[in-house]
Design a protein around this motif. Structure first.
Motif, PDB file in Angstrom:
ATOM      1  N   HIS A  89       1.615   4.295  -8.128  1.00  0.00           N
ATOM      2  CA  HIS A  89       2.354   4.207  -6.812  1.00  0.00           C
ATOM      3  C   HIS A  89       3.611   5.153  -7.166  1.00  0.00           C
ATOM      4  CE1 HIS A  89       4.477   1.253  -3.887  1.00  0.00           C
ATOM      5  NE2 HIS A  89       4.499   2.490  -3.365  1.00  0.00           N
ATOM      6  N   SER A 104      -2.749 -10.168  -6.143  1.00  0.00           N
ATOM      7  CA  SER A 104      -2.437  -9.043  -5.559  1.00  0.00           C
ATOM      8  C   SER A 104      -3.427  -8.764  -4.060  1.00  0.00           C
ATOM      9  CB  SER A 104      -2.941  -7.730  -6.510  1.00  0.00           C
ATOM     10  OG  SER A 104      -4.209  -7.782  -6.873  1.00  0.00           O
ATOM     11  N   SER A 105      -4.254  -9.646  -3.994  1.00  0.00           N
ATOM     12  CA  SER A 105      -5.264  -9.582  -2.775  1.00  0.00           C
ATOM     13  C   SER A 105      -4.587 -10.496  -1.843  1.00  0.00           C
ATOM     14  CB  SER A 105      -6.387  -9.815  -3.251  1.00  0.00           C
ATOM     15  OG  SER A 105      -6.971  -9.291  -4.308  1.00  0.00           O
ATOM     16  N   GLY A 117      -4.148  -2.711  -9.101  1.00  0.00           N
ATOM     17  CA  GLY A 117      -3.781  -3.224  -7.831  1.00  0.00           C
ATOM     18  C   GLY A 117      -2.444  -3.826  -7.271  1.00  0.00           C
ATOM     19  N   ASP A 147      -5.290 -12.736   5.825  1.00  0.00           N
ATOM     20  CA  ASP A 147      -4.675 -11.823   6.582  1.00  0.00           C
ATOM     21  C   ASP A 147      -4.219 -12.366   7.836  1.00  0.00           C
ATOM     22  OD1 ASP A 147      -4.990 -10.090   4.322  1.00  0.00           O
ATOM     23  OD2 ASP A 147      -6.550  -8.990   5.127  1.00  0.00           O
ATOM     24  N   HIS A 153       0.340  -0.900  -7.172  1.00  0.00           N
ATOM     25  CA  HIS A 153      -0.259  -0.096  -5.967  1.00  0.00           C
ATOM     26  C   HIS A 153       0.643  -1.032  -4.869  1.00  0.00           C
ATOM     27  CE1 HIS A 153      -1.780   2.502  -3.419  1.00  0.00           C
ATOM     28  NE2 HIS A 153      -2.520   1.692  -2.656  1.00  0.00           N
ATOM     29  N   ARG A 154       0.512  -2.202  -4.830  1.00  0.00           N
ATOM     30  CA  ARG A 154       1.070  -2.875  -3.727  1.00  0.00           C
ATOM     31  C   ARG A 154       2.600  -3.540  -3.862  1.00  0.00           C
ATOM     32  NH1 ARG A 154      -4.227  -4.622  -4.277  1.00  0.00           N
ATOM     33  NH2 ARG A 154      -5.833  -4.413  -2.951  1.00  0.00           N
ATOM     34  N   SER A 155       3.056  -3.273  -4.964  1.00  0.00           N
ATOM     35  CA  SER A 155       4.407  -3.642  -5.187  1.00  0.00           C
ATOM     36  C   SER A 155       5.409  -2.506  -4.589  1.00  0.00           C
ATOM     37  CB  SER A 155       4.827  -4.058  -6.393  1.00  0.00           C
ATOM     38  OG  SER A 155       4.121  -5.150  -6.600  1.00  0.00           O
ATOM     39  N   LYS A 187       6.243  -7.120  -1.994  1.00  0.00           N
ATOM     40  CA  LYS A 187       5.610  -7.633  -3.430  1.00  0.00           C
ATOM     41  C   LYS A 187       6.616  -7.010  -4.265  1.00  0.00           C
ATOM     42  CE  LYS A 187       1.025  -9.047  -2.679  1.00  0.00           C
ATOM     43  NZ  LYS A 187       0.611  -8.652  -1.140  1.00  0.00           N
ATOM     44  N   ASP A 218      -2.078 -11.288   0.766  1.00  0.00           N
ATOM     45  CA  ASP A 218      -0.894 -11.201   1.825  1.00  0.00           C
ATOM     46  C   ASP A 218      -0.233 -12.592   2.062  1.00  0.00           C
ATOM     47  OD1 ASP A 218       0.975 -10.142   3.228  1.00  0.00           O
ATOM     48  OD2 ASP A 218      -0.313  -9.445   5.014  1.00  0.00           O
TER      49      ASP A 218
END
Lengths: 225, 225
Positions: A186, A125-126, A152, A14, A155-157, A134, A128
Motif C-alpha cells: 500500500h 480485513s474483509s 489484505g 456491505d 492494503h485496506r488500512s 482502518k 467493512d
C-alpha cells in the motif's frame, strides 16, 4: 457453495456498513477501526488515547473479543462510554454487531467512535464497519514481514502504527524494512512509530486523528449545506 | 444458512482429518500442529527444532501463510523437506490442504511432521488436521489474558509454549498468571517457557516431542500386532 454463502454474507455486511457510514456522515462521527494480531497493543493505545482527551469530549469505544469483557473494563476507567462486544466464536466484528451495540448504547454524534476489532490480521480485513479509516497495528516484536504475509489488512488500512517501540533495543526488527514492506502492499499508507509505555508517538497519533476528524466534519458540513 | 454451510465444511474436514490420522498411525508419523498469533515465533521455534535433529532424521515441515513462501525458504536451510502452503485469503489450514501437499511432497513415515499453521488464534482451532497434538505458542509480549480471550485454541492444545522469554525483563508479563489463565481453560495443559534466541527451554521442548513420538510409535506397533 461455501463461496456463494460467503459472498452473500459479505454483500449483506456491505449494505449495513453503507448505512452506518451514512449515519456517521449525517451525525459528524469519526469512526476508526483498529485491527491487529492479538497482543499488539490495541487496548494499551486506546488507554493512552482516552487519557489524552479532555473529560467532556464526545468519545466512545466499542471493543470486540471472542470472550471476556477485560478490555471494556480496562477502558471504562477513563470515564468515556465503552461497550464490549463478545463475538463467541466469530473471528471479526461485523456491521450488524456494531449497529446493534451503537443503538443499545444510545450513541450519537458529533464525536469520535473507536472500534477495537478482534485480535486477528485476517478476518477483520474483509468486514467493512462503515469506518472512515482502518488502522493496522504491528508491534516491533512480530517481525517485518507481516505486511507481505497479511496483505489484505495492510492494503485496506490508511495508517500503520508500529507499536512497542520501547522494545526496539531488545529485538531484531528494522522499522525501515517493515515500512518498505507495508509500502509494497500500500504505497500511500501513513505510518507512526509509537510506544504506549513511554508515550513516544502518541502526540503524532492524536494529530493524525485530529486531521481526519476535520475532514469528516467538512464532509458533514458539505452534506448539510 | 451460514451456520449450515460452516457445519458441512467442518464435518467434511473432520472426515478428511480422520483419514489423515489413520495414515499417520499406520505409518508411524508424529504430526504436531503449531498455532499462534502472527509473529509469536512459530518459525523461529521450528528453526531451533530442525537444527537440533541429526541430519538423517525423518522430519518434514508444512508451513501455512496467506501469502509468501518466506517461512519455507527460512526453514529449507536446515536440509529437511519443507513445503509452503499458500492459503490465499483463507485464515487457517485444513485437512484437504495438508493431504494434497503431503501427497505432492511424497511424504511417508515413520517420522515427524511439523505443521506451522497460519498466524491466527481463532480460525485454526476449529480445523482438525489429524495431528497427535495442537501446540499453542504465546509470546511474553502478548499479555497474560490471551488464554481467556481465545479459549478455543488453549482448550484444544496439549501444550502451551511461552515464547520470547528473553524479553521478560523488558515487558510487564507474569508467566504465572498466563499459566493460571491457561489452566482455567484447560487444567491438563502442559507448558514450556522458551526462548528461540537464547535456546532456553529448547531441550525441554525436544524431550516433550520425544515422549509424544514414543507414544505414537507404541500405538502404531499395537495396531500392527
Amino acid at each position: 457453495m461455501r463461496e456463494v454463502v460467503e459472498k452473500k454474507v459479505l454483500s449483506e455486511n456491505d449494505r449495513l456498513a453503507a448505512a452506518l457510514r451514512q449515519r456517521y456522515r449525517d451525525e459528524g462521527i469519526l469512526c476508526v477501526n483498529l485491527v491487529s494480531s492479538p497482543g499488539s497493543g490495541k487496548t494499551a493505545l486506546l488507554e493512552k488515547t482516552l487519557a489524552a482527551f479532555p473529560k467532556d469530549s464526545a468519545v466512545s469505544v466499542l471493543t470486540g473479543d471472542l470472550q471476556t469483557d477485560n478490555d471494556a473494563r480496562r477502558l471504562a476507567r477513563y470515564g468515556f462510554p465503552v461497550r464490549q462486544i463478545v463475538t463467541g466464536g466469530t473471528c471479526h466484528l461485523d456491521a450488524r454487531m456494531v449497529d446493534r451495540h451503537l443503538n443499545e448504547m444510545g450513541f450519537h454524534g458529533p464525536g469520535i467512535l473507536f472500534i477495537e476489532n478482534v485480535g486477528n490480521l485476517v478476518c477483520p480485513s474483509s468486514y467493512d464497519l462503515g469506518e472512515a479509516a482502518k488502522i493496522v497495528l504491528l508491534s516491533v516484536t512480530e517481525g517485518e514481514d507481516k505486511p507481505l504475509k497479511y496483505p489484505g489488512i495492510f492494503h485496506r488500512s490508511a495508517l500503520m502504527i508500529l507499536t512497542k517501540t520501547d522494545l526496539l533495543p531488545h529485538v531484531e526488527f528494522s522499522a525501515e524494512l517493515a515500512l518498505e514492506n507495508a509500502r509494497k502492499i500500500h504505497p500511500e499508507i501513513d505510518t507512526i512509530a509509537l510506544s504506549s509505555r513511554t508515550g513516544e508517538g502518541v502526540d503524532l497519533w492524536m494529530t493524525w486523528l485530529g486531521v481526519l476528524q476535520q475532514k469528516v466534519q467538512h464532509q458533514t458540513a458539505a452534506a448539510i449545506t
